[in-house]
Design a protein around this motif. Structure first.
Motif, PDB file in Angstrom:
ATOM      1  N   SER A   1     -36.294  40.950 -34.760  1.00  0.00           N
ATOM      2  CA  SER A   1     -36.709  40.394 -33.675  1.00  0.00           C
ATOM      3  C   SER A   1     -38.414  39.974 -33.629  1.00  0.00           C
ATOM      4  CB  SER A   1     -36.616  41.571 -32.450  1.00  0.00           C
ATOM      5  OG  SER A   1     -37.476  42.366 -32.631  1.00  0.00           O
TER       6      SER A   1
ATOM      7  N   ASP B   1     -32.611  46.338 -29.911  1.00  0.00           N
ATOM      8  CA  ASP B   1     -31.861  45.288 -30.633  1.00  0.00           C
ATOM      9  C   ASP B   1     -30.621  46.057 -31.289  1.00  0.00           C
ATOM     10  OD1 ASP B   1     -35.035  44.246 -32.374  1.00  0.00           O
ATOM     11  OD2 ASP B   1     -34.200  43.599 -30.161  1.00  0.00           O
TER      12      ASP B   1
ATOM     13  N   SER C   1     -22.322  39.635 -33.688  1.00  0.00           N
ATOM     14  CA  SER C   1     -22.841  39.379 -32.552  1.00  0.00           C
ATOM     15  C   SER C   1     -24.203  40.205 -32.420  1.00  0.00           C
ATOM     16  CB  SER C   1     -21.857  39.822 -31.428  1.00  0.00           C
ATOM     17  OG  SER C   1     -20.585  39.152 -31.383  1.00  0.00           O
ATOM     18  N   TYR C   2     -24.966  39.761 -31.585  1.00  0.00           N
ATOM     19  CA  TYR C   2     -26.173  40.227 -31.604  1.00  0.00           C
ATOM     20  C   TYR C   2     -26.888  40.262 -30.372  1.00  0.00           C
ATOM     21  CZ  TYR C   2     -28.372  35.671 -32.096  1.00  0.00           C
ATOM     22  OH  TYR C   2     -28.669  34.278 -31.876  1.00  0.00           O
ATOM     23  N   THR C   3     -27.871  41.264 -30.023  1.00  0.00           N
ATOM     24  CA  THR C   3     -28.703  41.311 -28.750  1.00  0.00           C
ATOM     25  C   THR C   3     -29.942  41.686 -29.332  1.00  0.00           C
ATOM     26  OG1 THR C   3     -26.946  42.383 -27.588  1.00  0.00           O
ATOM     27  CG2 THR C   3     -29.058  42.218 -26.447  1.00  0.00           C
TER      28      THR C   3
ATOM     29  N   ALA D   1     -30.629  28.677 -32.844  1.00  0.00           N
ATOM     30  CA  ALA D   1     -28.973  28.227 -32.602  1.00  0.00           C
ATOM     31  C   ALA D   1     -28.860  26.755 -33.155  1.00  0.00           C
ATOM     32  CB  ALA D   1     -29.000  28.187 -31.160  1.00  0.00           C
TER      33      ALA D   1
ATOM     34  N   THR E   1     -25.476  30.737 -33.275  1.00  0.00           N
ATOM     35  CA  THR E   1     -25.565  30.545 -32.004  1.00  0.00           C
ATOM     36  C   THR E   1     -26.435  31.228 -31.140  1.00  0.00           C
ATOM     37  OG1 THR E   1     -23.686  31.905 -30.885  1.00  0.00           O
ATOM     38  CG2 THR E   1     -23.066  29.667 -31.576  1.00  0.00           C
ATOM     39  N   LYS E   2     -26.545  31.388 -29.818  1.00  0.00           N
ATOM     40  CA  LYS E   2     -27.654  32.262 -29.165  1.00  0.00           C
ATOM     41  C   LYS E   2     -27.273  33.664 -29.124  1.00  0.00           C
ATOM     42  CE  LYS E   2     -30.243  28.606 -26.684  1.00  0.00           C
ATOM     43  NZ  LYS E   2     -30.597  28.282 -25.250  1.00  0.00           N
ATOM     44  N   LYS E   3     -25.980  33.953 -29.627  1.00  0.00           N
ATOM     45  CA  LYS E   3     -25.351  35.237 -29.463  1.00  0.00           C
ATOM     46  C   LYS E   3     -24.611  35.693 -30.515  1.00  0.00           C
ATOM     47  CE  LYS E   3     -24.631  34.952 -24.302  1.00  0.00           C
ATOM     48  NZ  LYS E   3     -23.647  35.121 -23.266  1.00  0.00           N
ATOM     49  N   GLU E   4     -24.458  34.890 -31.483  1.00  0.00           N
ATOM     50  CA  GLU E   4     -23.671  35.352 -32.505  1.00  0.00           C
ATOM     51  C   GLU E   4     -23.876  34.541 -33.834  1.00  0.00           C
ATOM     52  OE1 GLU E   4     -19.592  35.505 -31.400  1.00  0.00           O
ATOM     53  OE2 GLU E   4     -19.543  33.560 -30.548  1.00  0.00           O
ATOM     54  N   SER E   5     -23.212  34.822 -34.727  1.00  0.00           N
ATOM     55  CA  SER E   5     -23.619  34.200 -36.094  1.00  0.00           C
ATOM     56  C   SER E   5     -21.995  34.434 -36.910  1.00  0.00           C
ATOM     57  CB  SER E   5     -24.528  34.687 -37.210  1.00  0.00           C
ATOM     58  OG  SER E   5     -24.362  34.103 -38.273  1.00  0.00           O
TER      59      SER E   5
END
Lengths: 111, 112
Positions: free
Chosen positions: A92, A2, A24-26, A53, A67-71
């Motif tokens: 996670s 993560d 941005s997150y993974t 999201a 969103t699915k990739k960032e806040s």
């Protein structure tokens, strides 16, 4: 693994000048995304939790979106007392309830 | 929301010594955590303090260096052992509460 990346590292605004902070997150399945505010010499202060999201939350001059990739943390008409470091963290589904933090954005609001 | 108190708030210690940091929550909590925040850096999880069993340590952190106790649902301690200047950091206690994750105000440790 993560990962959380925040931008910019530092931001200086004039009082009343609106802007946005990015996170941005993974993550291997998001359980929650958290925003905190940290003042010098203090522990992080909870602001928001976002879970899916499209979700948005507001508190005074702050609004967080996901969103699915960032806040984004939107700051509307900021005041000098909004100056602080803003931290983003993710939890996670597989993370055993631990939080993974980004490096933070140091926000300064000039009067 | 729950209030988390940490003691001491700051300390200056000699290298080679140990310091125990206390964390007290004003209500029973399920999960307690210890984080480290090095100067100018973000928070890194050291370990999860488990009530009634050994702590769960993150990669890069070991029990001999950071022994943790959790004798009940409101209290935990973190010991920083055999300190070196590289251990100079802010150490933060956290717990899961109805608001999510609440943090203490931290312990600022300087090792000289």
């Amino acid at each position: 693994e993560d990962q959380v990346t925040q931008s910019p590292e530092a931001l200086r605004l004039q009082e009343g000048e609106s802007s946005s902070l990015n996170c941005s997150y993974t993550v291997s399945g998001l359980r929650g995304l958290f925003w905190y505010r940290q003042d010098p010499g203090k522990g992080p202060e909870f602001l928001f939790t976002l879970y899916s999201a499209g979700e948005e939350k507001e508190k005074e001059r702050l609004k967080a979106t996901l969103t699915k990739k960032e806040s984004f943390l939107h700051i509307t008409a900021p005041k000098p007392e909004d100056s602080a470091t803003y931290l983003c963290a993710v939890q996670s589904i597989q993370g055993a309830q631990k939080l993974v933090f980004g490096q933070g954005t140091r926000l300064t609001i000039n009067p | 929301s729950a209030v988390i108190s940490q003691k001491p708030s700051r300390d200056i210690c000699q290298r080679g010594t140990s310091l125990t940091i206390q964390c007290q929550v004003d209500s029973q909590v399920t999960m307690m955590f210890w984080y480290r925040q090095q100067p100018g850096q973000s928070l890194t999880l050291i370990a999860t303090a488990n009530q009634g069993s050994e702590a769960t340590y993150e990669s890069g952190f070991v029990i001999d260096k950071f022994p943790i106790s959790r004798p009940n649902l409101t209290f935990s301690t973190l010991t920083v052992s055999n300190m070196s200047p590289e251990d100079s950091s802010i150490y933060l206690c956290s717990a899961t509460t109805s608001y999510g994750y609440t943090f203490g105000s931290g312990t600022r440790l300087t090792v000289v």
